[in-house]
Design an enzyme around this catalytic site. Structure first.
Site, short mmCIF file in Angstrom:
data_model
loop_
_atom_site.label_atom_id
_atom_site.label_comp_id
_atom_site.label_asym_id
_atom_site.label_seq_id
_atom_site.Cartn_x
_atom_site.Cartn_y
_atom_site.Cartn_z
N THR A 199 -3.03 -5.38 0.14
CA THR A 199 -3.93 -4.44 -0.50
C THR A 199 -4.22 -3.25 0.42
O THR A 199 -4.06 -3.33 1.64
CB THR A 199 -5.22 -5.17 -0.95
OG1 THR A 199 -5.97 -4.31 -1.78
CG2 THR A 199 -6.06 -5.61 0.23
N ALA A 200 -4.61 -2.13 -0.19
CA ALA A 200 -4.79 -0.87 0.55
C ALA A 200 -5.70 -1.02 1.76
O ALA A 200 -5.42 -0.44 2.82
CB ALA A 200 -5.33 0.21 -0.39
N LYS B 261 0.11 8.22 -14.15
CA LYS B 261 -0.40 9.53 -14.52
C LYS B 261 0.57 10.62 -14.07
O LYS B 261 0.98 10.66 -12.92
CB LYS B 261 -1.74 9.75 -13.82
CG LYS B 261 -2.76 10.45 -14.69
CD LYS B 261 -4.09 10.56 -13.97
CE LYS B 261 -4.97 9.35 -14.20
NZ LYS B 261 -6.27 9.42 -13.56
N MET C 253 -11.42 3.61 -5.06
CA MET C 253 -11.74 4.51 -6.18
C MET C 253 -13.14 5.09 -6.07
O MET C 253 -13.83 5.23 -7.08
CB MET C 253 -11.58 3.77 -7.53
CG MET C 253 -10.14 3.36 -7.80
SD MET C 253 -9.97 2.35 -9.26
CE MET C 253 -10.45 0.74 -8.65
N GLY D 135 0.59 -1.11 -7.21
CA GLY D 135 0.27 -0.76 -5.83
C GLY D 135 -0.63 -1.83 -5.22
O GLY D 135 -1.44 -2.43 -5.91
N GLY D 136 -0.45 -2.07 -3.92
CA GLY D 136 -1.30 -3.04 -3.24
C GLY D 136 -1.09 -4.44 -3.77
O GLY D 136 0.04 -4.92 -3.88
N ASP D 137 -2.18 -5.10 -4.11
CA ASP D 137 -2.13 -6.44 -4.70
C ASP D 137 -2.47 -6.33 -6.20
O ASP D 137 -3.38 -5.61 -6.57
CB ASP D 137 -3.17 -7.34 -4.01
CG ASP D 137 -3.14 -8.74 -4.59
OD1 ASP D 137 -2.37 -9.57 -4.07
OD2 ASP D 137 -3.84 -9.00 -5.59
N ASP E 299 3.67 2.29 -11.65
CA ASP E 299 2.83 3.48 -11.75
C ASP E 299 2.79 4.26 -10.44
O ASP E 299 3.57 4.01 -9.53
CB ASP E 299 1.46 3.16 -12.34
CG ASP E 299 0.86 1.93 -11.73
OD1 ASP E 299 1.04 1.73 -10.53
OD2 ASP E 299 0.21 1.18 -12.48
N PRO F 163 0.78 -1.24 0.00
CA PRO F 163 0.00 0.00 0.00
C PRO F 163 0.82 1.29 0.00
O PRO F 163 0.26 2.36 -0.21
CB PRO F 163 -0.82 -0.11 1.29
CG PRO F 163 -0.01 -0.99 2.19
CD PRO F 163 0.72 -1.95 1.29
N1 SAH Z 1 -4.29 -2.89 -6.43
C1 SAH Z 1 -4.50 -1.83 -5.46
C2 SAH Z 1 -5.73 -1.01 -5.78
C3 SAH Z 1 -5.65 -0.28 -7.11
S1 SAH Z 1 -7.05 0.72 -7.41
C4 SAH Z 1 -4.57 -2.44 -4.06
O1 SAH Z 1 -4.64 -3.66 -3.93
O2 SAH Z 1 -4.55 -1.68 -3.09
C5 SAH Z 1 -6.48 2.30 -6.84
C6 SAH Z 1 -7.26 2.70 -5.61
O3 SAH Z 1 -6.79 1.98 -4.49
C7 SAH Z 1 -7.10 4.15 -5.22
O4 SAH Z 1 -7.93 5.00 -5.95
C8 SAH Z 1 -7.53 4.10 -3.77
O5 SAH Z 1 -8.93 4.00 -3.64
C9 SAH Z 1 -6.93 2.78 -3.34
N2 SAH Z 1 -5.60 2.92 -2.71
C10 SAH Z 1 -4.44 2.39 -3.14
N3 SAH Z 1 -3.44 2.65 -2.26
C11 SAH Z 1 -4.01 3.35 -1.24
C12 SAH Z 1 -3.52 3.86 -0.01
N4 SAH Z 1 -2.24 3.73 0.36
N5 SAH Z 1 -4.39 4.50 0.80
C13 SAH Z 1 -5.69 4.62 0.47
N6 SAH Z 1 -6.21 4.16 -0.68
C14 SAH Z 1 -5.38 3.51 -1.52
#
Ligand code: SAH
Length: 251
Positions: free
Chosen positions: A125-126, A64, A177, A95-97, A42, A19
């Site tokens: 994941t976030a 972006k 999102m 980011g995240g998973d 990204d 995250p």
């Molecule tokens: N694959 C990612 C999500 C991608 S979609 C995951 O598993 O976390 C992108 C959205 O994830 C962002 O618009 C937001 O809603 C959320 N997000 C990702 N990182 C975040 C963070 N550190 N804090 C809060 N929201 C986050």
């Protein structure tokens, strides 16, 4: 790992970067980044993760930029295929998973169709990062028997969720999102029967040094986002577990 169907082809690893906090990447993810010839990443990937790569690795940013648009998804997929067909070991960092709202599935399909061997490494994941950072268990047994992750953003930019299914007692809802759809989300969940005073929170950049949390209620979510100018990346969490929030010191 899938098997190559072409000679001299490289391979691609779709790696979850976690995250934000670079220490939340898996050992496997870190090892693959260190071995990468090419890194494709990204916006939601922190510098601390990218800097695990060898200085000689090619770094390609596909997110972006201010004023610019993201590289279209088709072009990102093609880039991964092209680099792999050059024999490179490509790490696609997300980011995240990679399989949670990350379009990792689309990239996997294209790579498999092109005969490129692919490996997937999960990430935190976030939603999990946010819950850990702000100390609210997503499924505390006194509050929630289920936890749902939903996206507030559809391909056509509308928000169209199964509102009655979401508006259940004893359930935690985490919306990715969702910031631009907050008015609809708040109104529709209340119309489906979720009380307006249900605890809620907006969480910006969980686990990053700039993380913020704005606690509110289901009803006050849109106003809270507006008055605090909450921008993506942010999560919306709805459910009584939010009231368990603690301030957690990290080491
Ligand atoms: N694959 C990612 C999500 C991608 S979609 C995951 O598993 O976390 C992108 C959205 O994830 C962002 O618009 C937001 O809603 C959320 N997000 C990702 N990182 C975040 C963070 N550190 N804090 C809060 N929201 C986050």
């Amino acid at each position: 790992v899938t098997q190559p169907t072409q000679p001299n082809v490289g391979r691609v690893a779709l790696v979850g970067a976690g995250p934000g906090d670079p220490e939340l990447i898996t050992l496997k993810g870190a090892r693959l980044i260190q071995a990468a010839d090419v890194l494709v990443y990204d916006n939601l990937v922190s510098d601390g993760v990218i800097n695990l790569a060898s200085p000689s690795a090619e770094r390609i940013f596909v997110g972006k930029m201010a004023g610019n648009h993201t590289l279209p998804q088709d072009d990102i997929c093609q880039l991964l295929v092209d680099k792999a067909l050059e024999g490179k070991f490509v790490v696609r960092l997300k980011g995240g998973d990679p399989f949670v709202f990350g379009r990792g599935g689309e990239e996997l399909d294209v790579l498999l169709a092109a005969g490129v061997p692919v490996e997937i490494v999960p990430g935190v994941t976030a939603a999990l990062g946010a819950a850990a950072s702000f100390g609210f268990p997503l499924t505390h047994r006194d509050h929630a028997q289920s936890c749902v992750f939903v996206t507030g953003h559809l391909k056509d930019h509308t928000v169209d969720l199964n509102w009655p299914a979401l508006a259940q007692a004893n359930q935690t809802i985490v919306i990715y999102m969702g910031i631009t759809g907050l008015d609809t989300i708040s109104t529709q969940l209340q119309a489906a029967g979720l009380p307006g005073n249900t605890p809620a929170a907006l969480i910006y950049r969980a686990t990053w040094p700039t993380q913020r949390i704005f606690a509110c209620t289901l009803q006050s979510l849109p106003e809270t986002a507006r008055s605090n100018k909450v921008k993506p990346p942010a999560l919306i969490v709805i459910g009584s577990v939010v009231s368990l929030m603690q301030s957690i010191e990290t080491q």
